[in-house]
Design an enzyme around this catalytic site. Structure first.
Site, short mmCIF file in Angstrom:
data_model
loop_
_atom_site.label_atom_id
_atom_site.label_comp_id
_atom_site.label_asym_id
_atom_site.label_seq_id
_atom_site.Cartn_x
_atom_site.Cartn_y
_atom_site.Cartn_z
N ARG A 43 0.84 -1.20 0.00
CA ARG A 43 0.00 0.00 0.00
C ARG A 43 0.87 1.25 0.00
NH1 ARG A 43 -5.44 1.43 1.88
NH2 ARG A 43 -5.64 3.60 1.28
N ARG B 29 -5.00 1.37 -4.93
CA ARG B 29 -4.42 0.66 -3.79
C ARG B 29 -4.34 -0.85 -4.00
NH1 ARG B 29 -9.37 3.57 -1.03
NH2 ARG B 29 -8.45 5.07 -2.40
N ASP C 113 -6.78 -2.28 0.77
CA ASP C 113 -7.40 -1.34 1.69
C ASP C 113 -8.13 -2.19 2.73
OD1 ASP C 113 -8.32 1.04 2.71
OD2 ASP C 113 -9.99 1.21 1.31
N ASP D 137 -10.46 -1.83 6.29
CA ASP D 137 -11.20 -0.90 7.14
C ASP D 137 -11.96 -1.66 8.20
OD1 ASP D 137 -10.73 1.66 5.86
OD2 ASP D 137 -11.95 0.92 4.20
#
Length: 184
Positions: A87, A96, A99, A101
Site C-alpha cells: 500500500r 491501492r 485497503d 477498514d
C-alpha cells in the site's frame, strides 16, 4: 472478552485476487482471533467521493473476525498488513493494492482522530453492505439503528457492484468452493 468485528477489504491494483486472498489469510493468523466468516467477492466500480482511486475496478469483500485485540491495536495491525502488501502510504486515497477498514467493532462507537467506528460512510456503500448482508443481514448499526439489510435497501445504486464470477476456490474453508476438490 471477544467481540465480533467486521473488516472490509478491497484491492484495485495488480493481482487483486491474490492481494485479497493474502489479506484474509493474514487476518486468519492473528493471535487471540478467529475468522468466523468471509463474504463472497464483489467487483466494484471505483467511488470518487473522498478519494481518487483511479480507474481500476475493485475486488471487495468482508471478513468477520472474533477477536479480543483492542480496536487501536487492530487498526495498527491492519495498517501493517496494508504496508506489507505494498500500500502506498503517501497516497492513501489513490489506487491501492489493499485497503482494510474496520467497519464494526462489536456495537462500539469510537470517534478518535484516526479511528472512527462504525465506518462513517459504510451505510452509503453497496460494496460494503452487500458482503456484510451475506455475513449478518440482521446486524444492527449501533448509531443508525437499522439492520444491514435495511441500509442496503436504502443505499440506492450509486456505483456498480456485481458478484465476481466465477468465485475462486479459496484456502480459508469458510465457504464452499465452486467445484469439488480434485480426486473427490
Amino acid at each position: 472478552m471477544r467481540e465480533t468485528v467486521f473488516i472490509g477489504f478491497g484491492s484495485n491494483v495488480g493481482d487483486r485476487l491474490d492481494f485479497c486472498d493474502r489479506a484474509v489469510t493474514l487476518l486468519s493468523l492473528l493471535p487471540h482471533s478467529q475468522v468466523s466468516g468471509v463474504s463472497l467477492l464483489y467487483e466494484t466500480e471505483p467511488v470518487n467521493d473522498h478519494a481518487q482511486p483511479g480507474d481500476g475496478w475493485f475486488l471487495n469483500g468482508v471478513v468477520q473476525l472474533e477477536t479480543d485485540i483492542t480496536p487501536r491495536s487492530l487498526l495498527t495491525v491492519l495498517r501493517e498488513i496494508e504496508r506489507s502488501l505494498g500500500r502506498d502510504e503517501d497516497n492513501r486515497s489513490g489506487p491501492r493494492t489493499l485497503d482494510l477498514d474496520i467497519l464494526f467493532y462489536g456495537r462500539r462507537i469510537i470517534d478518535e482522530p484516526d479511528l472512527v467506528v462504525p465506518h462513517p460512510r459504510l451505510h452509503q456503500r453497496r460494496f460494503v453492505l452487500m458482503p456484510l448482508s451475506e455475513l449478518d443481514p440482521l446486524f444492527v448499526h449501533p448509531t443508525l439503528k437499522k439492520t444491514i439489510n435495511q441500509l442496503l435497501a436504502e443505499a440506492g445504486k450509486q456505483s456498480e457492484v456485481r458478484l465476481l464470477f466465477p468465485q475462486p476456490s479459496t484456502r480459508y474453508g469458510s465457504r464452499p468452493a465452486c467445484s469439488p476438490p480434485p480426486g473427490s
